[in-house]
Design a protein around this motif. Structure first.
Motif, short mmCIF file in Angstrom:
data_model
loop_
_atom_site.label_atom_id
_atom_site.label_comp_id
_atom_site.label_asym_id
_atom_site.label_seq_id
_atom_site.Cartn_x
_atom_site.Cartn_y
_atom_site.Cartn_z
N GLN A 186 0.83 -1.01 0.05
CA GLN A 186 -0.01 -0.12 -0.03
C GLN A 186 0.92 1.12 0.11
OE1 GLN A 186 -3.80 0.02 -0.07
NE2 GLN A 186 -3.16 2.04 -0.80
N LEU A 187 2.01 1.22 0.70
CA LEU A 187 2.76 2.43 0.75
C LEU A 187 3.41 2.57 -0.65
CD1 LEU A 187 4.72 4.54 2.45
CD2 LEU A 187 6.39 2.46 2.35
N VAL A 188 3.96 1.48 -1.24
CA VAL A 188 4.43 1.89 -2.38
C VAL A 188 3.24 2.45 -3.60
CG1 VAL A 188 5.02 0.60 -4.68
CG2 VAL A 188 6.19 -0.03 -2.56
N LYS A 189 2.14 1.69 -3.51
CA LYS A 189 0.96 2.41 -4.40
C LYS A 189 0.69 3.86 -3.91
CE LYS A 189 -3.89 1.54 -5.19
NZ LYS A 189 -5.20 0.77 -4.75
N ASN A 190 0.72 4.00 -2.75
CA ASN A 190 0.25 5.37 -2.40
C ASN A 190 1.47 6.61 -2.79
OD1 ASN A 190 -1.95 4.39 -1.27
ND2 ASN A 190 -1.43 4.89 0.87
N ILE A 191 2.53 6.28 -2.81
CA ILE A 191 3.69 6.98 -3.02
C ILE A 191 3.60 7.35 -4.56
CG2 ILE A 191 5.63 5.47 -3.26
CD1 ILE A 191 5.91 9.18 -2.53
N VAL A 192 3.52 6.31 -5.41
CA VAL A 192 3.30 6.62 -6.87
C VAL A 192 2.17 7.42 -7.02
CG1 VAL A 192 2.76 5.13 -8.94
CG2 VAL A 192 4.48 4.18 -7.59
N ILE A 193 0.72 7.36 -6.34
CA ILE A 193 -0.21 8.06 -6.52
C ILE A 193 0.34 9.64 -6.25
CG2 ILE A 193 -2.36 8.81 -5.52
CD1 ILE A 193 -3.05 5.64 -5.52
N VAL A 194 0.99 9.67 -5.05
CA VAL A 194 1.45 11.22 -4.92
C VAL A 194 2.26 11.97 -6.06
CG1 VAL A 194 2.89 12.48 -3.34
CG2 VAL A 194 1.34 10.91 -2.45
N ALA A 195 3.17 10.86 -6.50
CA ALA A 195 4.04 11.48 -7.65
C ALA A 195 2.95 11.65 -9.04
CB ALA A 195 4.90 10.33 -7.88
N GLU A 196 2.04 10.92 -9.13
CA GLU A 196 1.05 11.33 -10.24
C GLU A 196 0.67 12.49 -10.07
OE1 GLU A 196 -1.16 7.68 -10.36
OE2 GLU A 196 0.17 6.40 -11.56
N ILE A 197 -0.09 12.50 -8.93
CA ILE A 197 -0.80 14.07 -8.60
C ILE A 197 0.20 15.09 -8.83
CG2 ILE A 197 -1.72 15.41 -6.61
CD1 ILE A 197 -2.56 12.73 -5.35
N ALA A 198 1.40 14.92 -8.43
CA ALA A 198 2.34 16.23 -8.83
C ALA A 198 2.44 16.74 -10.00
CB ALA A 198 3.65 15.95 -7.91
N LYS A 199 2.50 15.35 -10.86
CA LYS A 199 2.94 15.43 -12.36
C LYS A 199 1.63 16.07 -13.22
CE LYS A 199 5.40 12.85 -14.58
NZ LYS A 199 6.34 11.93 -15.36
N ILE A 200 0.44 15.73 -12.62
CA ILE A 200 -0.99 16.14 -13.06
C ILE A 200 -0.96 17.88 -13.05
CG2 ILE A 200 -3.20 16.21 -12.79
CD1 ILE A 200 -3.15 13.23 -11.94
N TYR A 201 -0.58 18.18 -11.82
CA TYR A 201 -0.67 19.65 -11.67
C TYR A 201 0.61 20.30 -11.79
CZ TYR A 201 -5.21 18.01 -9.88
OH TYR A 201 -6.45 17.85 -9.87
N GLY A 202 1.53 19.77 -12.54
CA GLY A 202 2.59 20.57 -12.96
C GLY A 202 3.77 21.02 -11.81
N LEU A 203 3.76 20.34 -10.56
CA LEU A 203 4.35 20.68 -9.36
C LEU A 203 5.99 20.32 -9.82
CD1 LEU A 203 2.60 19.50 -6.20
CD2 LEU A 203 2.24 21.61 -7.61
N PRO A 204 6.98 21.39 -9.45
CA PRO A 204 8.23 20.89 -9.29
C PRO A 204 8.34 19.60 -8.42
CG PRO A 204 8.07 23.20 -8.74
CD PRO A 204 6.69 22.71 -8.82
N ILE A 205 9.33 18.63 -8.76
CA ILE A 205 9.47 17.57 -7.85
C ILE A 205 11.08 17.44 -7.64
CG2 ILE A 205 9.48 15.01 -7.77
CD1 ILE A 205 7.02 15.16 -9.86
N ILE A 206 11.42 17.21 -6.45
CA ILE A 206 12.83 17.06 -5.97
C ILE A 206 12.87 15.62 -5.47
CG2 ILE A 206 14.62 17.94 -4.51
CD1 ILE A 206 13.87 19.85 -6.61
N LEU A 207 13.81 14.96 -6.12
CA LEU A 207 13.90 13.48 -5.62
C LEU A 207 15.28 13.40 -4.90
CD1 LEU A 207 13.06 10.46 -5.73
CD2 LEU A 207 14.04 10.29 -7.92
N SER A 208 15.41 12.53 -3.84
CA SER A 208 16.77 12.29 -3.46
C SER A 208 16.65 10.86 -2.95
CB SER A 208 16.94 13.42 -2.13
OG SER A 208 17.94 13.12 -1.49
N THR A 209 18.05 10.22 -2.97
CA THR A 209 18.16 9.07 -2.29
C THR A 209 19.30 9.34 -1.46
OG1 THR A 209 19.75 8.56 -4.29
CG2 THR A 209 17.64 7.83 -4.53
#
Length: 205
Positions: free
Chosen positions: A42-65
């Protein structure tokens, strides 16, 4: 019926596509596999959904590892990496991403004061940059149903700590509704509905 005049999207006190950025920290195999506060699937599903939301609305995304270049850890999990496309990933050795120069400068370069933040674990890699960002004048919105900790207690205690520090907790449905705001914004309605179905918030009858 007519809506009131549209607020200035950059100065809106609520989250808008023009005043917020998404910060994603450490969704890597080792971290995902150590989560015990919710279902890992569920966690993996949810984080993918959050990323999809950001892309739909054109938010800048900062990714870190963390610790990919040292060979001690693996890259961002494939499903999330695929959703994000080719955005840069800021690898670091610090537990607190806010203490990494490249990450810190990337966040500042978005020129967004509202940070939607997700990270693993809640008690470390979410807590520390959240508190630091708030102290520097950012508003931080952790997505509570897309983050996780090593135990239920650790996760819930960390959420309390960041809330006491001034974090504004949100969730997937609230985040999507806050960005959509008005059904008259028809260009994003189909993707909004798709997200709601994917998340199990809306059910197809």
């Amino acid at each position: 019926m007519a809506s009131l005049s549209v607020r200035n999207p950059k100065e809106d006190w609520l989250i808008s596509p023009k005043n917020a950025a998404l910060v994603i920290i450490d969704y890597q195999p080792t971290q995902v596999n150590s989560i015990n506060s919710m279902s890992r699937a569920q966690l993996v599903k949810n984080i993918v959904i959050v990323a999809e939301i950001a892309k739909i609305y054109g938010l800048p995304i900062i990714l870190s590892t963390v610790n990919v270049k040292t060979g001690a850890n693996k890259e961002t999990i494939p499903s999330l990496k695929e959703t994000l496309g080719g955005i840069p990933s800021y690898d670091r050795t610090s537990i607190n991403a806010w203490e990494d120069k490249e990450f810190y400068e990337a966040v500042k370069a978005t020129n967004r004061k509202k940070l939607i933040m997700v990270a693993l674990w809640t008690e470390a890699c979410l807590t520390f940059p959240t508190i630091d960002a708030i102290r520097e004048g950012f508003e931080v919105y952790p997505v509570a149903d897309a983050v996780g900790g090593t135990s239920v207690s650790a996760h819930e205690t960390a959420l309390r700590r960041i809330e006491q520090a001034g974090a504004k907790l949100t969730g997937i449905a609230q985040l999507a509704c806050e960005l959509q705001r008005d059904w008259s914004r028809k260009d994003t309605v189909p993707d909004f509905l798709k997200i709601m179905f994917e998340a199990g918030i809306f059910l197809k009858l």
